[in-house]
Scaffold this active site. Sequence first.
Site, PDB file in Angstrom:
ATOM      1  CE1 TYR A 258    -102.802  43.472  81.433  1.00 35.10           C
ATOM      2  CE2 TYR A 258    -103.481  41.160  81.428  1.00 35.10           C
ATOM      3  CZ  TYR A 258    -103.559  42.436  81.968  1.00 35.10           C
ATOM      4  OH  TYR A 258    -104.374  42.664  83.035  1.00 35.10           O
TER       5      TYR A 258
ATOM      6  CB  CYS B  71    -105.227  37.442  78.107  1.00 40.46           C
ATOM      7  SG  CYS B  71    -103.696  38.320  77.697  1.00 40.46           S
TER       8      CYS B  71
ATOM      9  CB  CYS C 177    -103.540  38.053  70.110  1.00 43.66           C
ATOM     10  SG  CYS C 177    -104.108  39.530  71.017  1.00 43.66           S
TER      11      CYS C 177
END
Length: 296
Positions: free
Chosen positions: A53, A85, A207
């Site tokens: 993403y 996320c 992340c």
Amino acid sequence: MLKHIGARPPMKAFGPIGIFDSGIGGLSVLKALQKELPLERFVYLADSAHAPYGEKSEHFVAQRTHAIAEHLCAHHHIKALVVACNTATAAAIHELRLKHPMLPLVGLEPALKPALALTRTGHIGVMATQGTVSSAKFARLLSSVQSEAHFMTQACNGLAMAIEQSTTPDQTHCAQAQITHLLQTYTQAMGRFGSGPGEIDTLVMGCTHYVFVENALQALVGPEVQLVSTGVPVARQTQRLLMAAGLLNAEASDGVSQPVCLLTTGDLQGLQAAALRWLGLPGEVCQAVPASLHDT
């Protein structure tokens, strides 16, 4: 215009907690959730067909986030949702809260505030995707703390994808070499690491994928540098929200053969390999999602 979800079955304490990420990175959050909430059931969805993403547009990420949330609500009757996320949280968490007002929601953000409590040199590194570091949400977070320390932010293009590909059998060797190269490139670009004056002594892994290369990252920056992730704080916040909503499961669910269900829009073998490698889970808990979820 946002529309609220229509009538849905009341959320029950024995219902599963939904978790999703653009790929397998959020499994690191699932692992923390399992440890913190051992009596809960989980449904994890990896949107690997659209990973990562962090290198997609904000509009695209928001569309995928809403589609997956609706799928998990409609087909798995989740009682809470963890957006595992950073990029999806930045792109869509506000609208998700408006669209699902009764659903306990937990998002992720890079752990800048926890890093402040750890640094001794006052120099903190932040590794994240381009989507995260470019977001307005991250800009607001950074602005709120940047007077308290010096932050070196590094967008790590390609790193999440290489980690994703490292679980695919025919790409493992090439992906591992790419991971090594990218980690070296990005850490060198950030400056000096260590415990001396002016050196970065705390590194935020912004992340969820990066947790799975933590050992390699630690070897590059040195043992004196503290690595910070978000899994444990997210698990504890999830527990607090469930308790406040009266949805915390107080006893094991009898007759539930699979307390964890892993779903993917991408390569099933890749998810199975990741589940076995990082969670010790058998391939039988992994499934491909319906084709209707593959496109927004």
